[in-house]
Design a protein around this motif. Structure first.
Motif, mmCIF file in Angstrom:
data_model
loop_
_atom_site.group_PDB
_atom_site.id
_atom_site.type_symbol
_atom_site.label_atom_id
_atom_site.label_comp_id
_atom_site.label_asym_id
_atom_site.label_seq_id
_atom_site.Cartn_x
_atom_site.Cartn_y
_atom_site.Cartn_z
ATOM 1 N N CYS A 217 43.625 32.938 -23.906
ATOM 2 C CA CYS A 217 44.729 32.924 -24.849
ATOM 3 C C CYS A 217 45.278 34.341 -25.007
ATOM 4 O O CYS A 217 44.537 35.264 -25.353
ATOM 5 N N LEU A 218 46.562 34.514 -24.778
ATOM 6 C CA LEU A 218 47.178 35.830 -24.884
ATOM 7 C C LEU A 218 47.319 36.280 -26.332
ATOM 8 O O LEU A 218 47.390 37.466 -26.615
ATOM 9 N N LEU A 219 47.357 35.339 -27.255
ATOM 10 C CA LEU A 219 47.637 35.665 -28.650
ATOM 11 C C LEU A 219 46.389 35.696 -29.520
ATOM 12 O O LEU A 219 46.498 35.730 -30.739
ATOM 13 N N ALA A 220 45.205 35.687 -28.930
ATOM 14 C CA ALA A 220 43.978 35.650 -29.729
ATOM 15 C C ALA A 220 43.862 36.878 -30.623
ATOM 16 O O ALA A 220 43.448 36.776 -31.781
ATOM 17 N N GLU A 221 44.249 38.047 -30.098
ATOM 18 C CA GLU A 221 44.146 39.260 -30.922
ATOM 19 C C GLU A 221 45.245 39.351 -31.977
ATOM 20 O O GLU A 221 45.158 40.150 -32.895
ATOM 21 N N GLU A 222 46.262 38.516 -31.877
ATOM 22 C CA GLU A 222 47.343 38.506 -32.864
ATOM 23 C C GLU A 222 47.201 37.366 -33.868
ATOM 24 O O GLU A 222 48.121 37.087 -34.614
ATOM 25 N N GLU A 223 46.048 36.724 -33.895
ATOM 26 C CA GLU A 223 45.863 35.573 -34.772
ATOM 27 C C GLU A 223 45.991 35.951 -36.244
ATOM 28 O O GLU A 223 46.631 35.245 -37.023
ATOM 29 N N ALA A 224 45.433 37.076 -36.645
ATOM 30 C CA ALA A 224 45.519 37.502 -38.047
ATOM 31 C C ALA A 224 46.981 37.765 -38.436
ATOM 32 O O ALA A 224 47.425 37.365 -39.516
ATOM 33 N N TRP A 225 47.718 38.439 -37.552
ATOM 34 C CA TRP A 225 49.130 38.705 -37.827
ATOM 35 C C TRP A 225 49.910 37.403 -37.920
ATOM 36 O O TRP A 225 50.750 37.229 -38.802
ATOM 37 N N LEU A 226 49.619 36.485 -37.014
ATOM 38 C CA LEU A 226 50.316 35.205 -36.988
ATOM 39 C C LEU A 226 50.051 34.408 -38.268
ATOM 40 O O LEU A 226 50.966 33.846 -38.867
ATOM 41 N N LEU A 227 48.796 34.384 -38.712
ATOM 42 C CA LEU A 227 48.467 33.668 -39.949
ATOM 43 C C LEU A 227 49.120 34.320 -41.163
ATOM 44 O O LEU A 227 49.592 33.634 -42.072
ATOM 45 N N ALA A 228 49.153 35.650 -41.191
ATOM 46 C CA ALA A 228 49.807 36.355 -42.300
ATOM 47 C C ALA A 228 51.299 36.041 -42.319
ATOM 48 O O ALA A 228 51.897 35.855 -43.378
ATOM 49 N N ARG A 229 51.899 35.979 -41.135
ATOM 50 C CA ARG A 229 53.316 35.638 -41.030
ATOM 51 C C ARG A 229 53.579 34.226 -41.537
ATOM 52 O O ARG A 229 54.566 33.964 -42.223
ATOM 53 N N LEU A 230 52.684 33.293 -41.189
ATOM 54 C CA LEU A 230 52.852 31.906 -41.638
ATOM 55 C C LEU A 230 52.605 31.764 -43.136
ATOM 56 O O LEU A 230 53.211 30.910 -43.781
ATOM 57 N N GLU A 231 51.707 32.577 -43.695
ATOM 58 C CA GLU A 231 51.490 32.553 -45.147
ATOM 59 C C GLU A 231 52.727 33.065 -45.879
ATOM 60 O O GLU A 231 53.114 32.528 -46.904
ATOM 61 N N ALA A 232 53.344 34.117 -45.334
ATOM 62 C CA ALA A 232 54.518 34.695 -45.974
ATOM 63 C C ALA A 232 55.724 33.762 -45.889
ATOM 64 O O ALA A 232 56.493 33.649 -46.840
ATOM 65 N N CYS A 233 55.872 33.101 -44.759
ATOM 66 C CA CYS A 233 57.013 32.199 -44.562
ATOM 67 C C CYS A 233 56.524 30.972 -43.810
ATOM 68 O O CYS A 233 56.593 30.925 -42.585
ATOM 69 N N PRO A 234 56.018 29.955 -44.521
ATOM 70 C CA PRO A 234 55.420 28.802 -43.847
ATOM 71 C C PRO A 234 56.412 27.944 -43.067
ATOM 72 O O PRO A 234 56.016 27.186 -42.193
ATOM 73 N N ASN A 235 57.703 28.059 -43.343
ATOM 74 C CA ASN A 235 58.693 27.240 -42.654
ATOM 75 C C ASN A 235 59.344 27.951 -41.480
ATOM 76 O O ASN A 235 60.345 27.491 -40.954
#
Length: 97
Positions: A36-54
Motif C-alpha cells: 500500500c502506497l498510502l500506509a504511511e499517510e494513514e494518520a494524515w488521511l484519518l485526520a483529514r476525514l475527521e476534519a471534513c467527513p464529507n
C-alpha cells in the motif's frame, strides 16, 4: 475482431521475443499483494476525514498529489476502507469489559 489464428500468431511472436530477450519463454513469476502506497499517510488521511467527513476521495487524491504522492482516487478509496475497518475493529476492542 481478431481471429483465433491472429491471436495464436501474436502469442507465438511474444514468446519468441521473450525467449530472445531473457533466454526463456517461461511466463514471468507472479508477485504477491502490492504494498500500500498510502500506509504511511494513514494518520494524515484519518485526520483529514475527521476534519471534513464529507470530502470526496478525488479531493483527497488531489491533496495527496500536493504532498508528493501520485495516486488515483481508487487507491485513496481502498486506503480509506482499510483505515475505517481498522478503526472500527479497534473501537470494538475498546468496548469490551
Amino acid at each position: 475482431m481478431p481471429s483465433l489464428i491472429h491471436w495464436i500468431c501474436a502469442s507465438a511472436v511474444k514468446w519468441s521475443q521473450r525467449l530472445s530477450a531473457s533466454g526463456s519463454a517461461a511466463a514471468k513469476p507472479m508477485s504477491g499483494r502490492r504494498r500500500c502506497l498510502l500506509a504511511e499517510e494513514e494518520a494524515w488521511l484519518l485526520a483529514r476525514l475527521e476534519a471534513c467527513p464529507n470530502q470526496t476521495v478525488r479531493a483527497l487524491a488531489d491533496d495527496l498529489r500536493g504532498r508528493g504522492y501520485d495516486v488515483s482516487h481508487n487507491a485513496v478509496w481502498h486506503q480509506r476502507r482499510r483505515a475505517q475497518l481498522k478503526r472500527k475493529l479497534f473501537a470494538a476492542e475498546q468496548d469490551r469489559p
